[in-house]
Design a protein around this motif. Sequence first.
Motif, PDB file in Angstrom:
ATOM      1  N   HIS A  74     117.022  63.182   2.001  1.00  0.00           N
ATOM      2  CA  HIS A  74     117.370  61.807   1.620  1.00  0.00           C
ATOM      3  C   HIS A  74     118.632  61.371   2.356  1.00  0.00           C
ATOM      4  CE1 HIS A  74     116.822  58.480  -1.275  1.00  0.00           C
ATOM      5  NE2 HIS A  74     118.128  58.344  -1.147  1.00  0.00           N
ATOM      6  N   SER A 100     112.467  61.249   2.841  1.00  0.00           N
ATOM      7  CA  SER A 100     112.953  61.529   1.490  1.00  0.00           C
ATOM      8  C   SER A 100     111.856  62.038   0.565  1.00  0.00           C
ATOM      9  CB  SER A 100     113.593  60.276   0.883  1.00  0.00           C
ATOM     10  OG  SER A 100     112.623  59.260   0.709  1.00  0.00           O
ATOM     11  N   SER A 110     106.809  57.171  -1.748  1.00  0.00           N
ATOM     12  CA  SER A 110     107.819  58.028  -1.147  1.00  0.00           C
ATOM     13  C   SER A 110     107.150  59.369  -0.892  1.00  0.00           C
ATOM     14  CB  SER A 110     109.026  58.185  -2.087  1.00  0.00           C
ATOM     15  OG  SER A 110     109.980  59.068  -1.539  1.00  0.00           O
ATOM     16  N   ARG A 124     115.995  57.124  -7.121  1.00  0.00           N
ATOM     17  CA  ARG A 124     115.861  57.526  -5.723  1.00  0.00           C
ATOM     18  C   ARG A 124     115.783  56.311  -4.777  1.00  0.00           C
ATOM     19  NH1 ARG A 124     114.990  62.726  -4.370  1.00  0.00           N
ATOM     20  NH2 ARG A 124     114.188  62.050  -2.332  1.00  0.00           N
TER      21      ARG A 124
END
Length: 584
Positions: free
Chosen positions: A279, A37, A91, A69
């Motif tokens: 994602h 992601s 991330s 997110r």
Amino acid sequence: MATQPRKDVVVIGYGAAAGPVSLELAQDGRSVVVLESGQYRTTEDNFQRGSFDTLRWDTRGEMLPEFGRAPITYRRTEDEQAKPANYIMASTVGGASVHWSGQSWRYYEEDFRVSSTIEELYGDTGMLDYLEEDGAAIADWPMSYDEVEPFYEKAEWSIGIGGWPGNIQGEIRPVNPDEGNPYEAPRQRDYPFRPLRDNATDLTFRQGALDLGLQPFHVPTGITTETWTSLYDITRPGCTYCAFCTSYGCWNGSKSSSLVSLLPAAERLENFEIRPQSHVIRLNQENGRVTSVTYVDEAGEVHEQPGDIFILGAYTYQNVRLMLHSGIDADGQVGRYFINRPGISVSATFDDRFLNGWNGPAVQRQGVDDFNGENISERKLRMDPEEFFIRGAFIGSPSQRFPLDTYGDHPDEVPGWGAGFKDWYTQNLNRYISLQLLMEPLPYTDNRIDLDPNYTDRFGVPAARVTNDVHRNELRMGRFIHDRGVEILEAAGATNIWGDNEASPRPTMTHDLGGARMGSDPSQSATNRYCQVWTMPNLFVGGGAVAPTMSGHNPTETIWMLSYWMSDAIRNGKVNLENAEDYT
């Protein structure tokens, strides 16, 4: 919705949990796609050009995902309303292994059999009753240290972990009698290189520990200290001791990570592909098997990725959240037995010396394991029952003390703002030390991860809701370990010592385990010994979510080890992809 070509292996996330298994299965000739992601940041384009920026990477957390997110919420008990919490794991391609500190530990032999160990030591004393009353859910791992030792060695020599050996084939401190952890489990082979050098902070801590009769050592570190070439023929330079380390990507490529230690080897292979900013929002299933995943790309386009084997390689919260959102709960076992470390603190200043804690990486540290695991079991047997606890903690001396990292830690009498605040920090920042007190918490039936009905991410997936509180064992342990830290600093000559001995729970602290526990009994665990989901045999869970118990050590090397352990099982037919109960 576009359907992508089918792959043999689909990996969700690319951090410590995903790096080894995705490379090993690709080297085995399987087509592998990784859906990550986060962005694809590189040493050359992102960290060499902007790493020395505390505001960017540490204070503002550029690599950390916003709430929309990767949302998590937190409450101490089920009676409370959970509130949004900060997510502090990167991330990015490479995951948290990009911005971690680098402490790299093998677990003790007893860490794989905690339930059996405490029963053997204390079972007939009557001192364990409080654990059952508090809902402790302690279990042995479904494999032994001896079984996984070769995979620890493979991680050290493939990814790059240095240290002084404490135990080679039963010989204690075989290379340097003053170094190496004398309590570590036996290894078959030395480390590939030595750990970071000591600085003034380390030497001050070390002397205090020695004066108390303890056995200090330099911690093993996933940072190269010389030009070094791995088993994958990846050469990286030695550390420059810049100190921009924890919370930062390494500008020099010296800090070991899935990004720099594994991905270059994987990207040499035509059958390996990584898709950043992809994602995953659902695991699609049919007839008791995962058939594909649904993911959203950078442009907002929705895709379906079919495959044969699916591996969850993201962080604990995201792996558990994705399983629950997809309706995979392993007969109610997914989300249970969440574990993370409560916080206690001990800090000090020295009037007679400068420690220059900013001078070097955070893992440029000495430590002691004298109070870890069950190393003081005889002392515990002499404790008052109201003070008795099981397990223990590592105590160490971190460096990397920048002003923006430490401005909130000062004695109560120092004002939190203004001239007095500035004066104190001007006089004491370079005389300051704060210990790492790495307590081992227990799993409990009331600590868990589930889905929060009140919050979702921007794709409509519910947030991971963390319910996590401390219990009597952690409170007792916290007071004891705090006092041992104070004693070390007193022996070292500290002038002013302060801290907090009351263990406090946290929603996340970078060591977050459990939620998909491995085991031998499907009624008590979510996966088998090879991380294969009992109720979904072509789905595997990587990372700390599968851990039945924690340790008084950082879990990253164990997560890398488990990834190699899992890949070996898949490659060599130790698992049956039609029946998770049929394994060797």
